[in-house]
Scaffold this motif. Structure first.
Motif, PDB file in Angstrom:
ATOM      1  N   PHE A   1       7.042   0.989  -9.885  1.00 22.04           N
ATOM      2  CA  PHE A   1       8.244   0.838 -10.709  1.00 22.04           C
ATOM      3  C   PHE A   1       9.575   1.032  -9.969  1.00 22.04           C
ATOM      4  O   PHE A   1      10.599   0.583 -10.461  1.00 22.04           O
ATOM      5  CB  PHE A   1       8.201   1.833 -11.874  1.00 22.04           C
ATOM      6  CG  PHE A   1       7.058   1.613 -12.811  1.00 22.04           C
ATOM      7  CD1 PHE A   1       7.047   0.541 -13.692  1.00 22.04           C
ATOM      8  CD2 PHE A   1       5.974   2.482 -12.813  1.00 22.04           C
ATOM      9  CE1 PHE A   1       5.988   0.342 -14.556  1.00 22.04           C
ATOM     10  CE2 PHE A   1       4.910   2.292 -13.673  1.00 22.04           C
ATOM     11  CZ  PHE A   1       4.910   1.216 -14.557  1.00 22.04           C
ATOM     12  N   PHE A   2       9.599   1.697  -8.822  1.00 19.43           N
ATOM     13  CA  PHE A   2      10.878   2.101  -8.254  1.00 19.43           C
ATOM     14  C   PHE A   2      11.172   1.590  -6.855  1.00 19.43           C
ATOM     15  O   PHE A   2      12.336   1.561  -6.461  1.00 19.43           O
ATOM     16  CB  PHE A   2      10.970   3.641  -8.246  1.00 19.43           C
ATOM     17  CG  PHE A   2      10.871   4.254  -9.612  1.00 19.43           C
ATOM     18  CD1 PHE A   2      11.924   4.172 -10.505  1.00 19.43           C
ATOM     19  CD2 PHE A   2       9.708   4.907 -10.005  1.00 19.43           C
ATOM     20  CE1 PHE A   2      11.828   4.729 -11.769  1.00 19.43           C
ATOM     21  CE2 PHE A   2       9.599   5.472 -11.266  1.00 19.43           C
ATOM     22  CZ  PHE A   2      10.669   5.385 -12.155  1.00 19.43           C
ATOM     23  N   GLN A   3      10.172   1.222  -6.093  1.00 16.17           N
ATOM     24  CA  GLN A   3      10.441   0.794  -4.723  1.00 16.17           C
ATOM     25  C   GLN A   3      11.230  -0.516  -4.716  1.00 16.17           C
ATOM     26  O   GLN A   3      10.854  -1.478  -5.390  1.00 16.17           O
ATOM     27  CB  GLN A   3       9.152   0.622  -3.936  1.00 16.17           C
ATOM     28  CG  GLN A   3       9.393   0.308  -2.467  1.00 16.17           C
ATOM     29  CD  GLN A   3       8.110   0.049  -1.702  1.00 16.17           C
ATOM     30  OE1 GLN A   3       7.225  -0.663  -2.181  1.00 16.17           O
ATOM     31  NE2 GLN A   3       7.987   0.624  -0.520  1.00 16.17           N
ATOM     32  N   VAL A   4      12.312  -0.535  -3.952  1.00 13.36           N
ATOM     33  CA  VAL A   4      13.149  -1.730  -3.845  1.00 13.36           C
ATOM     34  C   VAL A   4      12.689  -2.550  -2.644  1.00 13.36           C
ATOM     35  O   VAL A   4      12.657  -2.054  -1.511  1.00 13.36           O
ATOM     36  CB  VAL A   4      14.629  -1.351  -3.689  1.00 13.36           C
ATOM     37  CG1 VAL A   4      15.495  -2.607  -3.552  1.00 13.36           C
ATOM     38  CG2 VAL A   4      15.092  -0.518  -4.878  1.00 13.36           C
ATOM     39  N   THR A   5      12.309  -3.801  -2.896  1.00 19.66           N
ATOM     40  CA  THR A   5      11.865  -4.697  -1.836  1.00 19.66           C
ATOM     41  C   THR A   5      12.663  -5.994  -1.902  1.00 19.66           C
ATOM     42  O   THR A   5      13.497  -6.184  -2.796  1.00 19.66           O
ATOM     43  CB  THR A   5      10.365  -5.011  -1.971  1.00 19.66           C
ATOM     44  OG1 THR A   5      10.152  -5.710  -3.218  1.00 19.66           O
ATOM     45  CG2 THR A   5       9.542  -3.729  -1.990  1.00 19.66           C
ATOM     46  N   ALA A   6      12.408  -6.886  -0.970  1.00 22.98           N
ATOM     47  CA  ALA A   6      13.116  -8.166  -0.952  1.00 22.98           C
ATOM     48  C   ALA A   6      12.813  -9.004  -2.178  1.00 22.98           C
ATOM     49  O   ALA A   6      13.624  -9.846  -2.584  1.00 22.98           O
ATOM     50  CB  ALA A   6      12.741  -8.939   0.322  1.00 22.98           C
ATOM     51  N   SER A   7      11.655  -8.800  -2.792  1.00 22.36           N
ATOM     52  CA  SER A   7      11.263  -9.581  -3.967  1.00 22.36           C
ATOM     53  C   SER A   7      11.656  -8.930  -5.289  1.00 22.36           C
ATOM     54  O   SER A   7      11.395  -9.479  -6.349  1.00 22.36           O
ATOM     55  CB  SER A   7       9.739  -9.811  -3.952  1.00 22.36           C
ATOM     56  OG  SER A   7       9.050  -8.574  -3.935  1.00 22.36           O
ATOM     57  N   GLY A   8      12.269  -7.751  -5.243  1.00 22.36           N
ATOM     58  CA  GLY A   8      12.676  -7.104  -6.480  1.00 22.36           C
ATOM     59  C   GLY A   8      12.378  -5.611  -6.454  1.00 22.36           C
ATOM     60  O   GLY A   8      12.270  -4.997  -5.389  1.00 22.36           O
ATOM     61  N   VAL A   9      12.245  -5.052  -7.638  1.00 25.75           N
ATOM     62  CA  VAL A   9      11.989  -3.617  -7.785  1.00 25.75           C
ATOM     63  C   VAL A   9      10.572  -3.418  -8.303  1.00 25.75           C
ATOM     64  O   VAL A   9      10.200  -3.961  -9.348  1.00 25.75           O
ATOM     65  CB  VAL A   9      12.995  -2.962  -8.754  1.00 25.75           C
ATOM     66  CG1 VAL A   9      12.702  -1.480  -8.914  1.00 25.75           C
ATOM     67  CG2 VAL A   9      14.413  -3.166  -8.260  1.00 25.75           C
ATOM     68  N   GLY A  10       9.790  -2.654  -7.576  1.00 31.45           N
ATOM     69  CA  GLY A  10       8.431  -2.351  -8.001  1.00 31.45           C
ATOM     70  C   GLY A  10       7.450  -3.484  -7.737  1.00 31.45           C
ATOM     71  O   GLY A  10       7.792  -4.526  -7.163  1.00 31.45           O
ATOM     72  N   ASP A  11       6.225  -3.239  -8.160  1.00 32.92           N
ATOM     73  CA  ASP A  11       5.145  -4.218  -7.978  1.00 32.92           C
ATOM     74  C   ASP A  11       4.388  -4.357  -9.293  1.00 32.92           C
ATOM     75  O   ASP A  11       3.464  -3.597  -9.578  1.00 32.92           O
ATOM     76  CB  ASP A  11       4.194  -3.752  -6.871  1.00 32.92           C
ATOM     77  CG  ASP A  11       3.052  -4.734  -6.630  1.00 32.92           C
ATOM     78  OD1 ASP A  11       2.997  -5.781  -7.317  1.00 32.92           O
ATOM     79  OD2 ASP A  11       2.188  -4.458  -5.772  1.00 32.92           O
ATOM     80  N   PRO A  12       4.782  -5.330 -10.149  1.00 30.28           N
ATOM     81  CA  PRO A  12       4.146  -5.470 -11.461  1.00 30.28           C
ATOM     82  C   PRO A  12       2.849  -6.273 -11.458  1.00 30.28           C
ATOM     83  O   PRO A  12       2.299  -6.567 -12.523  1.00 30.28           O
ATOM     84  CB  PRO A  12       5.225  -6.207 -12.268  1.00 30.28           C
ATOM     85  CG  PRO A  12       5.904  -7.062 -11.242  1.00 30.28           C
ATOM     86  CD  PRO A  12       5.891  -6.273  -9.957  1.00 30.28           C
ATOM     87  N   SER A  13       2.334  -6.615 -10.294  1.00 31.89           N
ATOM     88  CA  SER A  13       1.156  -7.474 -10.222  1.00 31.89           C
ATOM     89  C   SER A  13      -0.078  -6.786 -10.806  1.00 31.89           C
ATOM     90  O   SER A  13      -0.203  -5.556 -10.772  1.00 31.89           O
ATOM     91  CB  SER A  13       0.875  -7.875  -8.769  1.00 31.89           C
ATOM     92  OG  SER A  13       0.533  -6.738  -8.000  1.00 31.89           O
ATOM     93  N   GLN A  14      -0.976  -7.596 -11.342  1.00 28.77           N
ATOM     94  CA  GLN A  14      -2.220  -7.064 -11.891  1.00 28.77           C
ATOM     95  C   GLN A  14      -3.091  -6.447 -10.806  1.00 28.77           C
ATOM     96  O   GLN A  14      -3.883  -5.546 -11.088  1.00 28.77           O
ATOM     97  CB  GLN A  14      -2.995  -8.182 -12.601  1.00 28.77           C
ATOM     98  CG  GLN A  14      -2.308  -8.714 -13.858  1.00 28.77           C
ATOM     99  CD  GLN A  14      -3.139  -9.761 -14.562  1.00 28.77           C
ATOM    100  OE1 GLN A  14      -4.175 -10.203 -14.047  1.00 28.77           O
ATOM    101  NE2 GLN A  14      -2.700 -10.174 -15.736  1.00 28.77           N
ATOM    102  N   GLU A  15      -2.938  -6.905  -9.568  1.00 29.85           N
ATOM    103  CA  GLU A  15      -3.731  -6.376  -8.465  1.00 29.85           C
ATOM    104  C   GLU A  15      -3.362  -4.937  -8.127  1.00 29.85           C
ATOM    105  O   GLU A  15      -4.076  -4.274  -7.371  1.00 29.85           O
ATOM    106  CB  GLU A  15      -3.557  -7.249  -7.223  1.00 29.85           C
ATOM    107  CG  GLU A  15      -4.160  -8.642  -7.324  1.00 29.85           C
ATOM    108  CD  GLU A  15      -3.349  -9.580  -8.203  1.00 29.85           C
ATOM    109  OE1 GLU A  15      -2.160  -9.244  -8.480  1.00 29.85           O
ATOM    110  OE2 GLU A  15      -3.871 -10.628  -8.625  1.00 29.85           O
ATOM    111  N   PHE A  16      -2.253  -4.446  -8.699  1.00 30.39           N
ATOM    112  CA  PHE A  16      -1.826  -3.084  -8.419  1.00 30.39           C
ATOM    113  C   PHE A  16      -1.684  -2.283  -9.714  1.00 30.39           C
ATOM    114  O   PHE A  16      -0.865  -1.371  -9.816  1.00 30.39           O
ATOM    115  CB  PHE A  16      -0.513  -3.078  -7.637  1.00 30.39           C
ATOM    116  CG  PHE A  16      -0.174  -1.754  -7.014  1.00 30.39           C
ATOM    117  CD1 PHE A  16      -1.045  -1.120  -6.139  1.00 30.39           C
ATOM    118  CD2 PHE A  16       1.027  -1.128  -7.301  1.00 30.39           C
ATOM    119  CE1 PHE A  16      -0.733   0.107  -5.580  1.00 30.39           C
ATOM    120  CE2 PHE A  16       1.356   0.098  -6.732  1.00 30.39           C
ATOM    121  CZ  PHE A  16       0.472   0.714  -5.870  1.00 30.39           C
TER     122      PHE A  16
END
Length: 282
Positions: free
Chosen positions: A185-200
């Motif tokens: 929910f909080f990590q800022v990356t080049a693709s946005g904030v967080g990782d909402p993928s089902q794989e995670f």
């Protein structure tokens, strides 16, 4: 360096644990131990294991994130684990009135190691962290988190839940959870904030057989605590008056989603149409 230095300080001055280790009774006003406890090793085997694990996991994570994000992650997880462990132990004391939880003395880098295992699970779940050596050491990265949690639980049980070991288990559980929470929910990356993928999803932290149950439990919890109550949007309501119609305000919206068209004098509400005259509005 911090881990080795912490162990050397404890070896030379054992009483330093009263200052740097996490002891719930001494956390207030000594709030610094929420931070220092994570870097304060009191067992030789722990400092050796945690240093080796940090080097191994950092080799996978740091080149992808960069040194800045890598250090930020370690610091964020360390303080989160310290605060979470303090609250957990204090709550246990309140409910049990057992001084064991108030005066427990523990520290170590175990929470950050668990969080780094979550990071590796996200970044390279199929990678073999130890590609050399006997076949039994060639385990995919996604298996190490479960193995680490189970190993610390067994150590805690077999040791009679001594202070250091029960703290180790709290550190590991909370480190894994806060690591996932930050990355999700909080990590800022080049693709946005967080990782909402089902794989995670949260269930990926658990063994494969338990994942369907954990997924249903997580979805149920999400629907209860995270779904907004009531409508998710509201329509702008403009009073239907002759003055509004004369003023040519456009097509005012009504609570039912209908519109009033001044030129056609037609009012739509749902699927029903009604003629509206100026006399009717008066």
């Amino acid at each position: 360096i911090f881990l080795v230095s912490g162990y050397i300080i404890y070896s030379v001055f054992p009483s330093s644990a009263l200052t740097f280790a996490l002891i719930p009774d001494r956390t207030l006003p000594g709030v610094w131990n929420l931070i220092t406890a994570g870097y304060f090793e009191m067992k030789l085997i722990s400092v050796v294991f945690d240093t080796a694990a940090l080097m191994l996991l950092g080799r996978t994570v740091e080149p992808i994130w960069g040194p800045g994000e890598f250090i930020k992650f370690i610091m964020t997880i360390n303080i989160s684990v310290g605060c979470g462990t303090f609250l957990s132990m204090y709550i246990l004391y309140v409910f049990t009135r057992d001084n064991f939880y108030l005066y427990a003395e523990f520290g170590g880098f175990h929470g950050v190691i668990a969080a780094l295992l979550v990071a590796v699970l996200q970044l390279a779940p199929e990678e073999e962290l130890l590609p050399i050596g006997p076949v039994f050491t060639r385990i995919r990265a996604k298996r190490f988190l479960g193995m680490y949690v189970v190993a610390t639980l067994l150590l805690c049980i077999l040791s009679g839940a001594q202070h250091h070991h029960i703290g180790l288990y709290f550190f590991v559980l909370l480190g894994a959870y806060f690591g996932w929470l930050y990355l999700r929910f909080f990590q800022v990356t080049a693709s946005g904030v967080g990782d909402p993928s089902q794989e995670f999803g949260f269930e990926k932290l658990f063994p494969d057989p338990a994942q369907p149950f954990i997924r249903r439990l997580a979805e149920s919890s999400h629907s209860v605590f995270c779904t907004p109550v009531g409508p998710t949007h509201t329509a702008a309501v403009v009073p239907i008056t002759p003055a509004n119609l004369r003023a040519g305000t456009g097509a005012p919206l009504t609570p039912g989603g209908g519109t009033v068209h001044q030129g056609s004098s037609i009012f739509r509400a749902g699927s029903t149409e009604h003629s509206v005259g100026e006399d009717d509005l008066r």
